[in-house]
Design a protein around this motif. Sequence first.
Motif, PDB file in Angstrom:
ATOM      1  N   HIS A 141     -15.449  13.580 -24.427  1.00  0.00           N
ATOM      2  CA  HIS A 141     -16.164  12.428 -24.344  1.00  0.00           C
ATOM      3  C   HIS A 141     -16.927  12.517 -23.021  1.00  0.00           C
ATOM      4  O   HIS A 141     -17.767  11.580 -22.689  1.00  0.00           O
ATOM      5  CB  HIS A 141     -15.177  11.166 -24.345  1.00  0.00           C
ATOM      6  CG  HIS A 141     -14.424  10.947 -23.022  1.00  0.00           C
ATOM      7  ND1 HIS A 141     -13.115  11.435 -22.779  1.00  0.00           N
ATOM      8  CD2 HIS A 141     -14.555  10.247 -21.841  1.00  0.00           C
ATOM      9  CE1 HIS A 141     -12.721  10.883 -21.851  1.00  0.00           C
ATOM     10  NE2 HIS A 141     -13.587  10.319 -21.037  1.00  0.00           N
TER      11      HIS A 141
ATOM     12  N   GLY B  57      -0.826   6.941 -19.962  1.00  0.00           N
ATOM     13  CA  GLY B  57      -1.967   7.679 -20.037  1.00  0.00           C
ATOM     14  C   GLY B  57      -2.140   8.761 -21.251  1.00  0.00           C
ATOM     15  O   GLY B  57      -1.124   9.240 -21.432  1.00  0.00           O
TER      16      GLY B  57
ATOM     17  N   GLY C 210      -6.316   0.520 -20.059  1.00  0.00           N
ATOM     18  CA  GLY C 210      -6.390   0.378 -18.805  1.00  0.00           C
ATOM     19  C   GLY C 210      -5.918   1.475 -18.073  1.00  0.00           C
ATOM     20  O   GLY C 210      -5.758   2.703 -18.146  1.00  0.00           O
ATOM     21  N   CYS C 211      -5.460   1.201 -16.786  1.00  0.00           N
ATOM     22  CA  CYS C 211      -4.903   2.162 -15.760  1.00  0.00           C
ATOM     23  C   CYS C 211      -3.540   1.436 -15.151  1.00  0.00           C
ATOM     24  O   CYS C 211      -3.578   0.576 -14.568  1.00  0.00           O
ATOM     25  CB  CYS C 211      -5.956   2.763 -14.737  1.00  0.00           C
ATOM     26  SG  CYS C 211      -7.589   3.165 -15.466  1.00  0.00           S
TER      27      CYS C 211
ATOM     28  N   SER D 200     -11.295  11.568 -16.225  1.00  0.00           N
ATOM     29  CA  SER D 200     -11.255  12.098 -17.444  1.00  0.00           C
ATOM     30  C   SER D 200     -11.739  13.461 -17.531  1.00  0.00           C
ATOM     31  O   SER D 200     -12.528  13.767 -16.553  1.00  0.00           O
ATOM     32  CB  SER D 200     -12.245  11.204 -18.230  1.00  0.00           C
ATOM     33  OG  SER D 200     -11.902  10.192 -18.937  1.00  0.00           O
TER      34      SER D 200
ATOM     35  N   ASP E   1      -1.317   6.513 -12.390  1.00  0.00           N
ATOM     36  CA  ASP E   1      -1.926   7.061 -13.748  1.00  0.00           C
ATOM     37  C   ASP E   1      -3.263   7.452 -13.536  1.00  0.00           C
ATOM     38  O   ASP E   1      -3.696   7.287 -12.237  1.00  0.00           O
ATOM     39  CB  ASP E   1      -2.149   5.750 -14.728  1.00  0.00           C
ATOM     40  CG  ASP E   1      -2.488   5.898 -15.997  1.00  0.00           C
ATOM     41  OD1 ASP E   1      -2.512   7.064 -16.363  1.00  0.00           O
ATOM     42  OD2 ASP E   1      -2.662   4.715 -16.852  1.00  0.00           O
ATOM     43  N   THR E   2      -3.832   8.185 -14.506  1.00  0.00           N
ATOM     44  CA  THR E   2      -5.332   8.543 -14.161  1.00  0.00           C
ATOM     45  C   THR E   2      -5.917   7.318 -14.770  1.00  0.00           C
ATOM     46  O   THR E   2      -5.553   6.374 -15.143  1.00  0.00           O
ATOM     47  CB  THR E   2      -5.543   9.622 -15.369  1.00  0.00           C
ATOM     48  OG1 THR E   2      -4.990   9.388 -16.580  1.00  0.00           O
ATOM     49  CG2 THR E   2      -5.077  10.897 -14.754  1.00  0.00           C
ATOM     50  N   CYS E   3      -7.405   7.252 -14.179  1.00  0.00           N
ATOM     51  CA  CYS E   3      -8.207   6.201 -14.452  1.00  0.00           C
ATOM     52  C   CYS E   3      -9.783   6.761 -14.545  1.00  0.00           C
ATOM     53  O   CYS E   3      -9.755   7.760 -14.782  1.00  0.00           O
ATOM     54  CB  CYS E   3      -8.040   5.328 -13.207  1.00  0.00           C
ATOM     55  SG  CYS E   3      -8.544   3.645 -13.590  1.00  0.00           S
ATOM     56  N   GLN E   4     -10.530   5.615 -14.741  1.00  0.00           N
ATOM     57  CA  GLN E   4     -11.902   6.122 -15.079  1.00  0.00           C
ATOM     58  C   GLN E   4     -12.460   6.966 -14.207  1.00  0.00           C
ATOM     59  O   GLN E   4     -12.388   6.864 -12.838  1.00  0.00           O
ATOM     60  CB  GLN E   4     -12.882   4.743 -15.046  1.00  0.00           C
ATOM     61  CG  GLN E   4     -14.032   4.909 -15.732  1.00  0.00           C
ATOM     62  CD  GLN E   4     -14.842   3.693 -15.751  1.00  0.00           C
ATOM     63  OE1 GLN E   4     -14.625   2.770 -15.325  1.00  0.00           O
ATOM     64  NE2 GLN E   4     -15.889   3.991 -16.495  1.00  0.00           N
ATOM     65  N   GLY E   5     -13.057   8.101 -14.421  1.00  0.00           N
ATOM     66  CA  GLY E   5     -13.562   8.984 -13.355  1.00  0.00           C
ATOM     67  C   GLY E   5     -12.718  10.480 -13.562  1.00  0.00           C
ATOM     68  O   GLY E   5     -13.037  11.431 -12.884  1.00  0.00           O
TER      69      GLY E   5
ATOM     70  N   THR F 262      -7.189  14.898 -19.433  1.00  0.00           N
ATOM     71  CA  THR F 262      -7.269  13.481 -19.216  1.00  0.00           C
ATOM     72  C   THR F 262      -8.337  12.870 -20.235  1.00  0.00           C
ATOM     73  O   THR F 262      -9.529  13.234 -20.176  1.00  0.00           O
ATOM     74  CB  THR F 262      -7.570  13.069 -17.703  1.00  0.00           C
ATOM     75  OG1 THR F 262      -6.497  13.644 -16.949  1.00  0.00           O
ATOM     76  CG2 THR F 262      -7.706  11.459 -17.569  1.00  0.00           C
ATOM     77  N   SER F 263      -7.793  11.834 -21.159  1.00  0.00           N
ATOM     78  CA  SER F 263      -8.493  11.247 -22.147  1.00  0.00           C
ATOM     79  C   SER F 263      -8.796   9.991 -22.270  1.00  0.00           C
ATOM     80  O   SER F 263     -10.038   9.662 -22.141  1.00  0.00           O
ATOM     81  CB  SER F 263      -7.955  12.092 -23.537  1.00  0.00           C
ATOM     82  OG  SER F 263      -8.632  11.696 -24.442  1.00  0.00           O
ATOM     83  N   PHE F 264      -7.837   9.102 -22.336  1.00  0.00           N
ATOM     84  CA  PHE F 264      -8.201   7.898 -22.162  1.00  0.00           C
ATOM     85  C   PHE F 264      -6.635   7.288 -21.920  1.00  0.00           C
ATOM     86  O   PHE F 264      -5.877   7.400 -21.677  1.00  0.00           O
ATOM     87  CB  PHE F 264      -8.720   7.201 -23.514  1.00  0.00           C
ATOM     88  CG  PHE F 264      -7.622   7.170 -24.679  1.00  0.00           C
ATOM     89  CD1 PHE F 264      -7.202   8.061 -25.298  1.00  0.00           C
ATOM     90  CD2 PHE F 264      -7.273   5.830 -25.192  1.00  0.00           C
ATOM     91  CE1 PHE F 264      -6.158   7.963 -26.566  1.00  0.00           C
ATOM     92  CE2 PHE F 264      -6.346   5.764 -26.096  1.00  0.00           C
ATOM     93  CZ  PHE F 264      -5.771   6.648 -27.007  1.00  0.00           C
ATOM     94  N   GLY F 265      -6.741   5.594 -21.999  1.00  0.00           N
ATOM     95  CA  GLY F 265      -5.620   4.886 -21.959  1.00  0.00           C
ATOM     96  C   GLY F 265      -6.079   3.373 -21.940  1.00  0.00           C
ATOM     97  O   GLY F 265      -7.176   3.250 -22.041  1.00  0.00           O
TER      98      GLY F 265
HETATM   99  C1  4AZ Z   1     -11.419   6.721 -18.435  1.00  0.00           C
HETATM  100  O1  4AZ Z   1     -12.091   5.659 -18.509  1.00  0.00           O
HETATM  101  C2  4AZ Z   1      -9.953   6.808 -18.407  1.00  0.00           C
HETATM  102  N1  4AZ Z   1      -4.964   5.398 -17.681  1.00  0.00           N
HETATM  103  C3  4AZ Z   1      -9.001   7.596 -18.229  1.00  0.00           C
HETATM  104  C4  4AZ Z   1      -7.928   7.785 -18.184  1.00  0.00           C
HETATM  105  C5  4AZ Z   1      -7.084   6.557 -18.633  1.00  0.00           C
HETATM  106  C6  4AZ Z   1      -7.781   5.420 -18.519  1.00  0.00           C
HETATM  107  C7  4AZ Z   1      -8.925   5.440 -18.578  1.00  0.00           C
HETATM  108  C8  4AZ Z   1      -5.682   6.829 -18.374  1.00  0.00           C
HETATM  109  O2  4AZ Z   1     -11.978   7.560 -18.235  1.00  0.00           O
END
Ligand code: 4AZ
Length: 380
Positions: A179, A362, A354-355, A329, A323-327, A349-352
């Motif tokens: 992604h 995550g 929120g964070c 990934s 957690d991981t978060c946006q950026g 790191t893929s998605f979630g």
């Molecule tokens: C993201 O948007 C993202 N909490 C990556 C990881 C997580 C949430 C969002 C996991 O890239």
Amino acid sequence: MKMRMSRLPHLAIFFFAASVHLLLFSICPVSSRIYRTNDAVVIEVDDVRPSTFANRNFANPAPIPMMYAVNPYTILLSQPYSNFPFWPYPLYQQPASSSVPDVEDVAATSSESKQQKINCGVGPPSPPQRSLPVAAIVGGSEAIPNSWPFIAGLRIAGRSSVFCGGSIISPTRILTAAHCVEKMSAFNISTMTVNLGMHNQTGNDADHTRRVSRVVYHIAYNANTNQNDVAVLTIDPPIVYSAAVSPVCLPRASSAVDQFAGKDAAIMGWGRENENDTIPPDVLKQATVQIIPNADCKTQYAVGGVEMEITNQQLCASADGRDTCQGDSGGPIVVQAGSTTAWTQVGITSFGNGCAKPNFAGVYASVAFFRNWINTYMNS
Ligand code: 4AZ
């Protein structure tokens, strides 16, 4: 007087020709090929190696001096640029290939990596301490500079901060998430850079910056379901490993779920420190989370309003407030597997949802699940 008059048309033609040249070079289309294999989408971008002005290689040394002209890639002004006379960063030196020893007995990630005498998975002796001050990834701490030598920061023209993470799996390959690259045009890819040995993304203290000559992402990547979120980038020229830049270990191919469940895992990246933040941190952040049983994650994401299917090609990890978060990934989640202290990348790191939300782990693409696919594009 007469002579000056007669020179005018020549001058006009000269300036006209010079302007056309400049214009052509600045909008020069990127030569590329996009094709599919049985299991991947491949985008190859030509001429990312330094050679002429037209290549606009702002990241690597060009062999001939040239003038600093129009640079539409403003963020790349912060990349090492050898032709800029006052460039403050050390420049990449390609060693003679004969100086690279051929060593077989190292636990590396690829035959290419084995040619450089360095083990995979170098990193801190233990998972980041849980008692460290709350700062970020979300709820993590600042990493010791260069303590995670396999982390890569991906940048693209027009954005000042790292947009995704990645990991070094060989001197020429970066593992990341589909992604991160799926929506990119060949032109976008031609402006992309990979920062290695970096701690401070704002000041960009990367040891090496590389162009991307090929993007490969899984053919079955689905942006709605987040399935098959895996990609391999080819960087050019190859990296020479050092204390600050070296590969991560990869697990053996396996579709077994829960082989890492219950383990402490380290996450790291330059992503947001909080779900609602708009500005990412300056420096690399890390945190420890725990890999949870896949069934628990399935249950979490099955709730009404979220309804995202978690499958056996994914693994999930969480910890209170971390957690991981946006950026983040595309970056790695790593564990110390077996009896060694080497770090093995179990997920991407893929998605979630929120964070660091309570009750939502995550989600990571499982590296063991995709190991055969990764091998294909790591080795060819
Ligand atoms: C993201 O948007 C993202 N909490 C990556 C990881 C997580 C949430 C969002 C996991 O890239």
